[in-house]
Design a protein around this motif. Structure first.
Motif, PDB file in Angstrom:
ATOM      1  N   ALA A 232       0.824  -1.202   0.000  1.00  0.00           N
ATOM      2  CA  ALA A 232       0.000   0.000   0.000  1.00  0.00           C
ATOM      3  C   ALA A 232       0.863   1.259   0.000  1.00  0.00           C
ATOM      4  CB  ALA A 232      -0.919   0.014   1.214  1.00  0.00           C
ATOM      5  N   ALA A 233       0.556   2.150  -0.926  1.00  0.00           N
ATOM      6  CA  ALA A 233       1.200   3.460  -1.020  1.00  0.00           C
ATOM      7  C   ALA A 233       0.211   4.404  -1.691  1.00  0.00           C
ATOM      8  CB  ALA A 233       2.491   3.379  -1.827  1.00  0.00           C
ATOM      9  N   PRO A 234       0.254   5.685  -1.365  1.00  0.00           N
ATOM     10  CA  PRO A 234      -0.683   6.616  -1.997  1.00  0.00           C
ATOM     11  C   PRO A 234      -0.642   6.505  -3.519  1.00  0.00           C
ATOM     12  CG  PRO A 234       0.444   7.691  -0.201  1.00  0.00           C
ATOM     13  CD  PRO A 234       1.113   6.353  -0.385  1.00  0.00           C
ATOM     14  N   GLY A 235      -1.834   6.467  -4.115  1.00  0.00           N
ATOM     15  CA  GLY A 235      -1.958   6.358  -5.560  1.00  0.00           C
ATOM     16  C   GLY A 235      -2.060   4.943  -6.089  1.00  0.00           C
ATOM     17  N   THR A 236      -1.833   3.948  -5.244  1.00  0.00           N
ATOM     18  CA  THR A 236      -1.936   2.557  -5.674  1.00  0.00           C
ATOM     19  C   THR A 236      -3.379   2.233  -6.047  1.00  0.00           C
ATOM     20  OG1 THR A 236      -0.127   1.896  -4.206  1.00  0.00           O
ATOM     21  CG2 THR A 236      -1.578   0.143  -4.994  1.00  0.00           C
ATOM     22  N   ALA A 237      -3.569   1.678  -7.230  1.00  0.00           N
ATOM     23  CA  ALA A 237      -4.900   1.238  -7.659  1.00  0.00           C
ATOM     24  C   ALA A 237      -5.173  -0.140  -7.077  1.00  0.00           C
ATOM     25  CB  ALA A 237      -4.991   1.196  -9.177  1.00  0.00           C
ATOM     26  N   VAL A 238      -6.371  -0.307  -6.510  1.00  0.00           N
ATOM     27  CA  VAL A 238      -6.770  -1.552  -5.872  1.00  0.00           C
ATOM     28  C   VAL A 238      -8.177  -1.898  -6.348  1.00  0.00           C
ATOM     29  CG1 VAL A 238      -7.205  -2.707  -3.668  1.00  0.00           C
ATOM     30  CG2 VAL A 238      -5.425  -0.972  -3.815  1.00  0.00           C
ATOM     31  N   GLU A 239      -8.407  -3.167  -6.601  1.00  0.00           N
ATOM     32  CA  GLU A 239      -9.736  -3.633  -6.952  1.00  0.00           C
ATOM     33  C   GLU A 239     -10.045  -4.837  -6.077  1.00  0.00           C
ATOM     34  OE1 GLU A 239     -11.194  -3.715 -11.195  1.00  0.00           O
ATOM     35  OE2 GLU A 239     -11.046  -5.863 -10.724  1.00  0.00           O
ATOM     36  N   VAL A 240     -11.038  -4.676  -5.210  1.00  0.00           N
ATOM     37  CA  VAL A 240     -11.458  -5.738  -4.307  1.00  0.00           C
ATOM     38  C   VAL A 240     -12.764  -6.300  -4.844  1.00  0.00           C
ATOM     39  CG1 VAL A 240     -12.089  -6.323  -1.936  1.00  0.00           C
ATOM     40  CG2 VAL A 240     -10.417  -4.520  -2.359  1.00  0.00           C
ATOM     41  N   SER A 241     -12.896  -7.624  -4.847  1.00  0.00           N
ATOM     42  CA  SER A 241     -14.157  -8.215  -5.287  1.00  0.00           C
ATOM     43  C   SER A 241     -14.516  -9.380  -4.378  1.00  0.00           C
ATOM     44  CB  SER A 241     -14.098  -8.638  -6.752  1.00  0.00           C
ATOM     45  OG  SER A 241     -13.040  -9.524  -6.982  1.00  0.00           O
TER      46      SER A 241
ATOM     47  N   ALA B 228     -15.085  -3.667  -6.533  1.00  0.00           N
ATOM     48  CA  ALA B 228     -14.975  -2.362  -5.902  1.00  0.00           C
ATOM     49  C   ALA B 228     -13.626  -1.724  -6.235  1.00  0.00           C
ATOM     50  CB  ALA B 228     -15.146  -2.512  -4.401  1.00  0.00           C
ATOM     51  N   PRO B 229     -13.573  -0.853  -7.259  1.00  0.00           N
ATOM     52  CA  PRO B 229     -12.314  -0.170  -7.573  1.00  0.00           C
ATOM     53  C   PRO B 229     -12.028   0.956  -6.581  1.00  0.00           C
ATOM     54  CG  PRO B 229     -14.022   0.465  -9.135  1.00  0.00           C
ATOM     55  CD  PRO B 229     -14.629  -0.560  -8.223  1.00  0.00           C
ATOM     56  N   CYS B 230     -10.774   1.014  -6.134  1.00  0.00           N
ATOM     57  CA  CYS B 230     -10.359   1.997  -5.130  1.00  0.00           C
ATOM     58  C   CYS B 230      -8.963   2.517  -5.458  1.00  0.00           C
ATOM     59  CB  CYS B 230     -10.296   1.357  -3.747  1.00  0.00           C
ATOM     60  SG  CYS B 230     -11.831   0.630  -3.176  1.00  0.00           S
ATOM     61  N   SER B 231      -8.586   3.568  -4.777  1.00  0.00           N
ATOM     62  CA  SER B 231      -7.226   4.090  -4.860  1.00  0.00           C
ATOM     63  C   SER B 231      -6.743   4.361  -3.440  1.00  0.00           C
ATOM     64  CB  SER B 231      -7.199   5.388  -5.674  1.00  0.00           C
ATOM     65  OG  SER B 231      -5.876   5.881  -5.763  1.00  0.00           O
ATOM     66  N   VAL B 232      -5.517   3.953  -3.142  1.00  0.00           N
ATOM     67  CA  VAL B 232      -4.966   4.212  -1.813  1.00  0.00           C
ATOM     68  C   VAL B 232      -4.779   5.717  -1.665  1.00  0.00           C
ATOM     69  CG1 VAL B 232      -3.015   3.847  -0.249  1.00  0.00           C
ATOM     70  CG2 VAL B 232      -3.869   1.946  -1.646  1.00  0.00           C
ATOM     71  N   ILE B 233      -5.342   6.262  -0.603  1.00  0.00           N
ATOM     72  CA  ILE B 233      -5.325   7.695  -0.330  1.00  0.00           C
ATOM     73  C   ILE B 233      -4.133   8.072   0.540  1.00  0.00           C
ATOM     74  CG2 ILE B 233      -6.613   9.578   0.785  1.00  0.00           C
ATOM     75  CD1 ILE B 233      -7.829   8.431  -1.848  1.00  0.00           C
ATOM     76  N   TRP B 234      -3.904   7.299   1.570  1.00  0.00           N
ATOM     77  CA  TRP B 234      -2.771   7.536   2.456  1.00  0.00           C
ATOM     78  C   TRP B 234      -2.278   6.205   3.011  1.00  0.00           C
ATOM     79  CZ3 TRP B 234      -3.358   5.795   7.407  1.00  0.00           C
ATOM     80  CH2 TRP B 234      -4.657   5.714   7.935  1.00  0.00           C
TER      81      TRP B 234
ATOM     82  N   THR C 262       0.635   1.366  11.678  1.00  0.00           N
ATOM     83  CA  THR C 262       0.839   0.964  10.292  1.00  0.00           C
ATOM     84  C   THR C 262      -0.525   0.725   9.664  1.00  0.00           C
ATOM     85  OG1 THR C 262       2.946  -0.109  10.812  1.00  0.00           O
ATOM     86  CG2 THR C 262       1.867  -0.782   8.769  1.00  0.00           C
ATOM     87  N   GLY C 263      -0.684   1.181   8.431  1.00  0.00           N
ATOM     88  CA  GLY C 263      -1.938   0.930   7.742  1.00  0.00           C
ATOM     89  C   GLY C 263      -2.114   1.842   6.559  1.00  0.00           C
ATOM     90  N   PHE C 264      -3.328   1.838   6.034  1.00  0.00           N
ATOM     91  CA  PHE C 264      -3.622   2.647   4.861  1.00  0.00           C
ATOM     92  C   PHE C 264      -5.124   2.868   4.763  1.00  0.00           C
ATOM     93  CE2 PHE C 264      -4.321  -1.619   3.358  1.00  0.00           C
ATOM     94  CZ  PHE C 264      -5.340  -1.516   2.428  1.00  0.00           C
TER      95      PHE C 264
END
Length: 180
Positions: free
Chosen positions: A76-85, A95-101, A109-111
């Protein structure tokens, strides 16, 4: 191993909400959304904290909970594209998402990821592991969301219990990963 999203040269969908980063300070979640906060003790001590933080930020917790996850980075890093299904066949929700922080700190630790166009909800969700002074390791899911599609609006009162159940499942999964 995490499967990586392909076709990243395509334009990415836009965030679907304006309160970007609000889960970083969860005491003041924005109005107009459902709020969720679920906390689970997952272990004790520095080693448990490190294992939990790694499982959260490398997507292992999500994958081991039964969700499919695609990401364009292994961590996980800001801007990382993630798709959870979740679900099967025609009943699969993506569920398309983007890591914000992301936080990689001595005791935290987390995101958080935010929803992108095409997500059934609109909002942000964070996954944070904290090491307390007494050595307790806590995992917290914090979210604010509202329906973004006709079917999540139709599902209405069923959505919050499903979100709580999923957050609790993540906590149980992380506790198991820390102890194994």
């Amino acid at each position: 191993m995490t499967r990586l999203l392909s076709g990243l040269s395509r334009p990415r969908p836009a965030l679907t909400y304006g309160e970007t980063g609000a889960t970083r300070a969860p005491a003041d979640l924005p109005g107009g959304y459902r709020h969720l906060r679920r906390t689970t003790v997952v272990g004790h001590g520095r080693a448990a904290f490190e294992r939990a933080g790694t499982a959260v930020t490398t997507w292992r917790m999500h994958r081991d909970s039964g969700a499919s996850l695609l990401a364009d980075a292994g961590r996980a890093a800001p801007g990382t594209a993630v798709e959870v299904s979740v679900g099967l066949g025609p009943f699969r929700l993506t569920a398309p998402c983007s890591v914000i922080w992301a936080a990689y700190e001595d005791r935290r630790t987390g995101f958080a990821y935010g929803t992108l166009t095409g997500h059934p909800e609109c909002g942000e969700e964070s996954f944070v592991v904290e090491l307390e002074d007494d050595g307790t390791v806590r995992f917290t899911v914090t979210a604010f969301s509202r329906p973004a599609t006709w079917y999540t609006r139709l599902a209405g009162p069923l959505v919050p219990p499903l979100q709580r159940a999923y957050a609790d499942r993540l906590g149980r999964t992380l506790r198991r990963l820390v102890r194994s």
